[in-house]
Motif scaffolding. Structure first.
Motif, mmCIF file in Angstrom:
data_model
loop_
_atom_site.group_PDB
_atom_site.id
_atom_site.type_symbol
_atom_site.label_atom_id
_atom_site.label_comp_id
_atom_site.label_asym_id
_atom_site.label_seq_id
_atom_site.Cartn_x
_atom_site.Cartn_y
_atom_site.Cartn_z
ATOM 1 N N ARG A 296 0.833 -1.208 0.000
ATOM 2 C CA ARG A 296 0.000 0.000 0.000
ATOM 3 C C ARG A 296 0.864 1.253 0.000
ATOM 4 O O ARG A 296 0.509 2.267 -0.613
ATOM 5 C CB ARG A 296 -0.926 -0.003 1.218
ATOM 6 N N GLY A 297 1.978 1.187 0.708
ATOM 7 C CA GLY A 297 2.877 2.343 0.710
ATOM 8 C C GLY A 297 3.394 2.657 -0.683
ATOM 9 O O GLY A 297 3.469 3.829 -1.077
ATOM 10 N N MET A 298 3.737 1.617 -1.455
ATOM 11 C CA MET A 298 4.217 1.842 -2.820
ATOM 12 C C MET A 298 3.099 2.409 -3.694
ATOM 13 O O MET A 298 3.321 3.322 -4.504
ATOM 14 C CB MET A 298 4.732 0.524 -3.415
ATOM 15 N N VAL A 299 1.890 1.856 -3.531
ATOM 16 C CA VAL A 299 0.751 2.355 -4.307
ATOM 17 C C VAL A 299 0.514 3.833 -4.013
ATOM 18 O O VAL A 299 0.338 4.654 -4.926
ATOM 19 C CB VAL A 299 -0.515 1.524 -3.999
ATOM 20 N N ASP A 300 0.529 4.185 -2.731
ATOM 21 C CA ASP A 300 0.290 5.584 -2.357
ATOM 22 C C ASP A 300 1.393 6.500 -2.892
ATOM 23 O O ASP A 300 1.122 7.600 -3.380
ATOM 24 C CB ASP A 300 0.203 5.714 -0.840
ATOM 25 N N GLU B 65 -19.575 -5.832 -11.133
ATOM 26 C CA GLU B 65 -20.579 -5.578 -10.094
ATOM 27 C C GLU B 65 -19.968 -4.950 -8.852
ATOM 28 O O GLU B 65 -20.629 -4.216 -8.122
ATOM 29 C CB GLU B 65 -21.274 -6.892 -9.709
ATOM 30 N N ASN B 66 -18.699 -5.270 -8.566
ATOM 31 C CA ASN B 66 -18.051 -4.811 -7.335
ATOM 32 C C ASN B 66 -17.258 -3.518 -7.482
ATOM 33 O O ASN B 66 -16.593 -3.094 -6.535
ATOM 34 C CB ASN B 66 -17.135 -5.913 -6.794
ATOM 35 N N LEU B 67 -17.305 -2.906 -8.641
ATOM 36 C CA LEU B 67 -16.588 -1.647 -8.827
ATOM 37 C C LEU B 67 -17.255 -0.517 -8.045
ATOM 38 O O LEU B 67 -18.462 -0.566 -7.771
ATOM 39 C CB LEU B 67 -16.582 -1.269 -10.313
ATOM 40 N N PRO B 68 -16.480 0.493 -7.669
ATOM 41 C CA PRO B 68 -17.102 1.660 -7.034
ATOM 42 C C PRO B 68 -18.136 2.289 -7.970
ATOM 43 O O PRO B 68 -18.008 2.212 -9.195
ATOM 44 C CB PRO B 68 -15.925 2.611 -6.818
ATOM 45 N N GLU B 69 -19.122 2.912 -7.397
ATOM 46 C CA GLU B 69 -20.181 3.544 -8.181
ATOM 47 C C GLU B 69 -19.585 4.580 -9.137
ATOM 48 O O GLU B 69 -18.696 5.352 -8.759
ATOM 49 C CB GLU B 69 -21.181 4.218 -7.243
ATOM 50 N N ASN B 70 -20.057 4.548 -10.355
ATOM 51 C CA ASN B 70 -19.650 5.492 -11.414
ATOM 52 C C ASN B 70 -18.229 5.288 -11.936
ATOM 53 O O ASN B 70 -17.744 6.107 -12.727
ATOM 54 C CB ASN B 70 -19.805 6.950 -10.949
ATOM 55 N N VAL C 166 -8.768 -0.834 -4.253
ATOM 56 C CA VAL C 166 -9.298 0.363 -4.919
ATOM 57 C C VAL C 166 -10.160 1.153 -3.938
ATOM 58 O O VAL C 166 -10.044 2.388 -3.812
ATOM 59 C CB VAL C 166 -10.119 -0.013 -6.170
ATOM 60 N N LEU C 167 -11.032 0.443 -3.213
ATOM 61 C CA LEU C 167 -11.879 1.128 -2.228
ATOM 62 C C LEU C 167 -11.026 1.771 -1.136
ATOM 63 O O LEU C 167 -11.319 2.877 -0.680
ATOM 64 C CB LEU C 167 -12.871 0.130 -1.614
ATOM 65 N N GLY C 168 -9.956 1.061 -0.728
ATOM 66 C CA GLY C 168 -9.070 1.628 0.280
ATOM 67 C C GLY C 168 -8.369 2.884 -0.210
ATOM 68 O O GLY C 168 -8.224 3.866 0.531
ATOM 69 N N LEU C 169 -7.920 2.862 -1.479
ATOM 70 C CA LEU C 169 -7.263 4.053 -2.038
ATOM 71 C C LEU C 169 -8.238 5.228 -2.097
ATOM 72 O O LEU C 169 -7.870 6.379 -1.830
ATOM 73 C CB LEU C 169 -6.726 3.733 -3.438
#
Length: 280
Positions: A133-137, A200-205, A163-166
């Motif tokens: 997560r540190g590398m992603v951020d 189906e599990n993607l964030p809205e929009n 993705v939701l966490g980011l």
């Protein structure tokens, strides 16, 4: 994005992944490796309907390169030979340290987009990408600093959680753009039901892009078209046109996708349309 977007005939963005860092000309001699070859391939892919080119750089030996200098050579070759295509640099890297993976973001000008792997993954027998997560951020913050839109690469369902966490940790500009990836190792198994579940599990929009490795490229991208999504094809992900028949070029794979999209009633987005859709 949903089936309703397909019914409405929303334009589809085709991304061409011209060359990767795993297989080279030994897998398909038509795969471009040098900056000149990549530039020519980008021009033909754009003419065939690609609005985005996903770029890696390679050394003269064909091995993957991360240096800003080599990415600059590649991106200059692409810009010299294309009209308006959107340039997307890869920041993925199996076994590569974070510092090396920042280098593709430092070209002048910066790429309009860059890939951002959303978590750890294994491929084949010896390829591991850590992606903490540190590398992603860190990579995300570098992209924001340089005005680069991240393409969130989702290799399995766990990465959807990331993705939701980011989204919780950072303020992502709309629209969120996620590439749903299917293949071997720790990737989501390549099956239509898994693509449906991921959508189906993607964030809205959120907008989504479909990527299937090898023989799964054609069926899964076709389903992605019907689900109203965007698609990625190219020799980085698949070196065959059909079983036992090597693809002639990246453009050949883009042309087939554009043809299928037309048969399904979806317009292929020009780069200017793609910029509007992606919020670039």
């Amino acid at each position: 994005m949903a089936y309703e977007d397909y019914l409405a005939g929303e334009p589809v963005i085709i991304t061409a992944a011209l060359t990767g860092g795993v297989h080279g000309k030994e897998a398909n001699p038509n795969l471009p490796e040098t900056p000149t070859e990549i530039g020519r391939a980008a021009a033909k892919a754009e003419a065939a309907g690609a609005a985005v080119v996903h770029l890696h750089a390679r050394k003269d030996t064909g091995e993957r390169a991360f240096s800003t200098e080599r990415f600059q050579e590649v991106t200059d070759a692409v810009r010299d030979r294309t009209d308006d295509v959107i340039i997307q640099h890869s920041t993925g890297g199996t076994g590569a340290p974070l510092e090396a993976r920042r280098h593709p973001l430092y070209t002048d000008p910066a790429p309009e987009m860059a890939s951002l792997d959303m978590g750890p993954l294994n491929r084949y027998d010896h390829l591991t990408s850590e992606n903490t997560r540190g590398m992603v951020d860190d990579l995300y913050d570098e992209m924001v600093e340089r005005g680069i839109k991240p393409e969130l690469e989702v290799f399995n369902d766990g990465h959807l959680n990331e993705v939701l966490g980011l989204l919780d940790r950072r303020d992502l500009a709309d629209p969120v753009y996620a590439t749903l990836i299917f293949g071997g190792g720790t990737l989501s198994p390549s099956h239509p039901r898994n693509l449906l579940n991921a959508v189906e599990n993607l964030p809205e929009n959120a907008l989504f892009n479909t990527l299937g490795f090898g023989p799964h490229q054609l069926p899964l991208t076709t389903i992605g078209l019907v689900l109203g999504g965007h698609v990625r094809v190219g020799l980085e992900d698949n070196v065959y046109y059909r079983r036992g028949e090597p693809a002639e070029s990246n453009a050949q794979l883009v042309e087939r996708t554009a043809r299928i999209a037309a048969e399904l009633g979806r317009e292929v987005a020009a780069p200017s349309q793609a910029r509007e859709i992606l919020g670039l």
